[in-house]
Design an enzyme around this catalytic site. Structure first.
Site, PDB file in Angstrom:
ATOM      1  N   MET A 198       0.816  -1.216   0.000  1.00  0.00           N
ATOM      2  CA  MET A 198       0.000   0.000   0.000  1.00  0.00           C
ATOM      3  C   MET A 198       0.856   1.275   0.000  1.00  0.00           C
ATOM      4  O   MET A 198       0.343   2.376   0.198  1.00  0.00           O
ATOM      5  CB  MET A 198      -1.008  -0.003   1.143  1.00  0.00           C
ATOM      6  CG  MET A 198      -2.209  -0.896   0.846  1.00  0.00           C
ATOM      7  SD  MET A 198      -3.022  -0.541  -0.747  1.00  0.00           S
ATOM      8  CE  MET A 198      -3.932   0.931  -0.322  1.00  0.00           C
ATOM      9  N   ASP A 199       2.160   1.122  -0.192  1.00  0.00           N
ATOM     10  CA  ASP A 199       2.993   2.264  -0.567  1.00  0.00           C
ATOM     11  C   ASP A 199       3.150   2.320  -2.084  1.00  0.00           C
ATOM     12  O   ASP A 199       3.269   3.393  -2.667  1.00  0.00           O
ATOM     13  CB  ASP A 199       4.388   2.158   0.057  1.00  0.00           C
ATOM     14  CG  ASP A 199       4.390   2.571   1.512  1.00  0.00           C
ATOM     15  OD1 ASP A 199       3.419   3.209   1.956  1.00  0.00           O
ATOM     16  OD2 ASP A 199       5.355   2.247   2.211  1.00  0.00           O
ATOM     17  N   THR A 200       3.173   1.154  -2.709  1.00  0.00           N
ATOM     18  CA  THR A 200       3.382   1.088  -4.155  1.00  0.00           C
ATOM     19  C   THR A 200       2.121   1.418  -4.932  1.00  0.00           C
ATOM     20  O   THR A 200       2.191   1.952  -6.040  1.00  0.00           O
ATOM     21  CB  THR A 200       3.818  -0.343  -4.551  1.00  0.00           C
ATOM     22  OG1 THR A 200       4.794  -0.789  -3.628  1.00  0.00           O
ATOM     23  CG2 THR A 200       4.408  -0.368  -5.937  1.00  0.00           C
TER      24      THR A 200
END
Lengths: 454, 413
Positions: free
Chosen positions: A216-218
């Site tokens: 959920m950073d990418t």
């Protein structure tokens, strides 16, 4: 299917090709990965991204575990480092910033193609300089906790007062409304909050496993980039700006498959299914142990033809002719036994050799690739130029992953963006931005530097 | 902020960002998500299916568990906001209709097997003849060139080769020894990841076609886009690849750091981000349970120690003892107030009752008139002041817009 050269698609563009967002300027107050990644995608499409930093409140990814360590592994490659930048503001001022702040591999890989300036946003004078930058920008983006920009009078209304048609995308953890708007958020917690992490691993009573990296950073940067390009298109057609309020967890709500509908329409609660294929009949469908340390192969058999091919590859042992494996339905009903038997066969084999053999026979199969495998051996990524060499002013030349992987024939994305360079060192582009873009005199710049503003 | 929020409510009816974009999509389960993203941003997305229906209509679960081409929840989830037409591309008459349709399109998303549309005379070369401005996006398992081009893919295979499975699983028993295999992330992430890459590339190409500005570099043209699901998945593993490049270290597959609460739910924690200043607050929180003493070791007052694995494990163990008597919801808010970055790890359906999601209007009921019911979907990936995300209508029934679309084409001819 016959393979003609046109099946490859048209000839690909080169590095000389235009970038599609050329002429768009972005003032970038993002942070870490989930928000910074949005600006990185847009830079790879040609936007001029000006990343603002301040040494006393440095992005923690500049100081991550990889900082500095990479130097030694790169020296082992026997190629020279770049010349290094000696004129960097934080060094001149004797600030507490460690010298390896410009040497983080993760920061470098996640922020290529951007310009970098120092600007102290916590000073009123710094915010006045910021406003000058906003006046020349199309887009402002930040990755602070939601209330921060408002406290500075720089929420959407504040920014619009500076530039009427500004596009402002705010990428906080929980969004700018709601009881959690002031909460901290990072990849591992965003993938928990959005319900994604719950769905992986073995059924209860086992724990959910989630990803050990920050998916959920990418992911949110793509939703942010799509919205920004859309807002630019909208502005060009209507003359109107835009405020986009994206919570890190919100794109995750689109990624939990059919869980919401299965509950809403069928009243069924979510469970975990390991590596099985609960919604598209398949068996065997799993990840199986192979020879060697931590070596695994994924095999997915969706129909009888693939099953017969798999059996042929296994040299048709007697058990494959048992009634309990005769049909797809039967194989699904007896998956535990089937998985154990398949693994007895895979466990002595090299996972790559087996993958090639199975794919050759028409059985969907894939080695479980580690980061090392993708970098060192994946022949497909190599041929498709998944990695691009870029210079970084201190670190020298390194391979970068393409943040946007599709191949565009006329306007190919390039991680080097308009700077043709890796991530900026701290304050590397102060001269370009303050002198050339904002037209400050040398005296003005020196005065700001002396007062700790830039 | 309330004022701004009110403005969003007023903006709900405004058209999306790409309400001037027409998309024609053709292909199986790997085309659905990309079209949904563009439909959400306002595009008129027309899904072309064979007469028997898209393969994704056969993916479950199904409404009331009764498999049927119009009851696939997979199809519902990923095809809302679109119109649907049926064409038999093996028949000459329908191939002509397809060309008539793509002549009116800005974007074509082709997720048929590599080479199939070319073999039918409907590939980019043919489309370019009738529509020079078309943005033509091919989505295939491994892209149109490269040694693995003809490999078969699937969600599981892509997550294995793309490297996310390597990073999902339970912790090792001893160094290098895992009792359980790596796991895929369930819920079709490989198709979502490829769709995200494709949608951003399409949006950029569409933007460049429309806004060449004062450039003389050929803006205003269409172009071809080659999306490889494998490439996109390989990019989705966050810092793991650069970490290997810069340090030579592979990611170690580990269960996430999480603590179990009294209701059986877990809280995911990122303790490495904790600052010394926050530990004082944390001790206050733990004091009533008598657990503050566990964090009184003076070593916790040094920044270097707080970041060590030993320190984070000690803190997590103490928080685990504390959380055992709290619900996940209680623990989440209490810990966040002490600046511990954490969140409950819940099944997606529990978000329907979440206060934050309610406040942000994260869910929407969409009518399924033929069933006389409405069902709950995610509403938007972000809020916007001027152009809202389009949430519906529900996915098209098979052939639902055949008449409407052909009539529209004829009247425009």
């Amino acid at each position: 299917m016959s393979k003609t050269s046109s099946d490859r698609g048209p000839a690909l563009g080169s590095e000389m090709s235009p970038l599609p967002l050329k002429g768009v300027r972005i003032t970038d107050l993002t942070w870490a990965l989930a928000s910074a990644g949005n600006a990185t995608l847009l830079a790879s499409l040609g936007a001029e991204v000006i990343r603002i930093e301040w040494p006393e409140r440095m992005d923690f990814t500049r100081l991550s575990e990889t900082a500095g360590v990479g130097i030694s592994s790169r020296e082992a490659q026997r190629t020279p480092l770049g010349p290094g930048k000696k004129e960097i503001p934080y060094q001149k001022k004797g600030s507490p910033v460690p010298p390896h702040a410009n040497r983080s591999g993760v920061f470098n890989d996640r922020n290529p193609g951007k310009y970098g300036i120092t600007l102290n946003m916590s000073l009123a004078e710094g915010r006045e300089v910021f406003k000058r930058l906003v006046r020349t920008s199309d887009v402002v983006m930040d990755g602070f906790k939601a209330p921060v920009m408002g406290k500075w009078g720089l929420d959407y209304d504040g920014l619009r007062a500076i530039k009427e048609d500004i596009i402002y995308i705010q990428m906080s953890g929980y969004g700018n409304t709601g009881p959690c708007r002031n909460y901290g958020s990072l990849g591992p917690t965003a993938q928990a909050f959005s319900g994604l992490g719950y769905l992986h691993g073995l059924p209860e009573p086992h724990e959910p496993t989630s990803w050990s990296h920050s998916y959920m950073d990418t992911t949110p940067p793509f939703y942010g980039a799509l919205a920004v390009i859309g807002a630019l298109h909208h502005r060009n057609r209507t003359g109107r700006g835009q405020y986009i309020d994206q919570a890190q967890y919100e794109p995750g709500l689109f990624l939990n498959g059919t869980a919401l509908l299965d509950f809403s329409a069928n009243g069924r609660r979510s469970g975990r299914h390991g590596n099985r294929s609960p919604y598209l009949p398949a068996a065997p469908h799993g990840i199986y142990r192979c020879a060697g340390d931590d070596a695994w192969i994924a095999i997915a058999v969706f129909n009888d033809a693939e099953w017969r091919s798999l059996c042929a590859c296994m040299e048709n042992p007697d058990w494959t002719r048992e009634r309990r494996f005769a049909t797809l339905e039967a194989r699904i009903a007896n998956q535990d036994a089937l998985d154990a038997l398949v693994e007895q066969w895979t466990i002595a084999q090299d996972h790559y050799a087996l993958m090639y053999r199975l794919q050759e026979a028409g059985v969907p199969a894939g080695a479980v690739q580690s980061p090392e495998d993708k970098v060192r051996t994946d022949p497909h990524l190599k041929v498709r130029d998944f990695f691009v060499q870029l210079d970084h002013s201190e670190l020298g030349t390194w391979p970068f992953t393409r943040h946007l992987t599709p191949k565009l024939s006329a306007t190919p994305a390039h991680p080097g963006g308009p700077t043709h360079r890796g991530a900026p060192c701290i304050g590397e582009d102060n001269r370009y931005v303050y002198e050339e873009l904002l037209g400050m005199s040398a005296e003005e710049i020196r005065a700001y530097e002396d007062r700790g503003v830039i | 902020m309330a004022g701004t929020n009110a403005k969003w409510q007023a903006a709900r009816a405004t058209p999306g960002f790409f309400d001037d974009m027409r998309v024609v999509e053709v292909g199986g389960e790997s085309v659905d998500f990309c079209g949904m993203l563009l439909a959400g941003e306002g595009a008129d997305v027309i899904k072309v299916e064979p007469p028997e229906g898209s393969p994704s209509r056969r993916i479950g679960p199904f409404y009331e568990d009764r498999p049927d081409k119009d009851r696939s929840l997979f199809f519902w989830t990923y095809n809302r906001g679109k119109r649907g037409v049926t064409l038999d591309l093996d028949a000459a008459r329908d191939r002509q209709r397809y060309l008539d349709l793509v002549r009116t399109a800005d974007v074509i998303i082709d997720a048929q097997p590599a080479g199939r549309m070319n073999a039918l005379g409907l590939g980019y070369d043919a489309v370019k003849q009738v529509n020079t401005g078309a943005v033509y996006c091919s989505i295939t398992p491994f892209g149109l060139y490269g040694p693995w081009r003809d490999f078969k893919g699937s969600d599981l295979i892509h997550q294995a080769l793309g490297g996310s499975a390597y990073c999902i699983g339970y912790s090792q028993q001893s160094p290098g020894q895992w009792e359980t295999p790596p796991f895929m992330a369930q819920s079709w992430h490989s198709y979502a990841i490829a769709a995200e890459h494709a949608a951003v590339a399409i949006a950029a190409a569409f933007y460049w076609r429309h806004h060449p500005g004062n450039r003389t570099d050929g803006g205003g043209r269409g172009q071809f886009i080659d999306v490889s699901i494998h490439d996109a998945c390989a990019q989705s593993t966050e810092g793991t690849v650069p970490r290997y490049i810069y340090t030579g270290r592979n990611q170690v597959r580990n269960a996430p750091q999480q603590i179990r609460c009294s209701d059986g739910r877990f809280i995911a924690l990122v303790i490495t981000m904790l600052r010394i200043a926050n530990l004082a607050k944390l001790r206050e929180l733990l004091a009533p349970a008598g657990l503050d003493k566990e964090l009184e070791d003076p070593r916790f007052d040094t920044a270097d120690y707080v970041k060590t694995p030993e320190a984070t494990q000690r803190i997590a163990a103490t928080l685990g003892r504390w959380a055992a008597t709290k619900t996940a919801e209680e623990a989440f808010h209490a810990l966040q107030r002490c600046n511990v970055v954490c969140a409950p790890n819940r099944p997606p359906e529990e978000l329907l009752d979440d206060a934050q999601c309610r406040e942000r209007n994260n869910f929407v009921d969409i009518e399924h008139p033929e069933l006389g019911r409405h069902f709950t979907y995610a509403r938007h990936p972000s809020l916007r002041s001027e152009a809202s995300w389009r949430t519906g209508p529900r996915a098209p029934l098979l052939g639902e817009h055949d008449e409407e679309v052909w009539r529209q084409l004829q009247s425009n001819a």
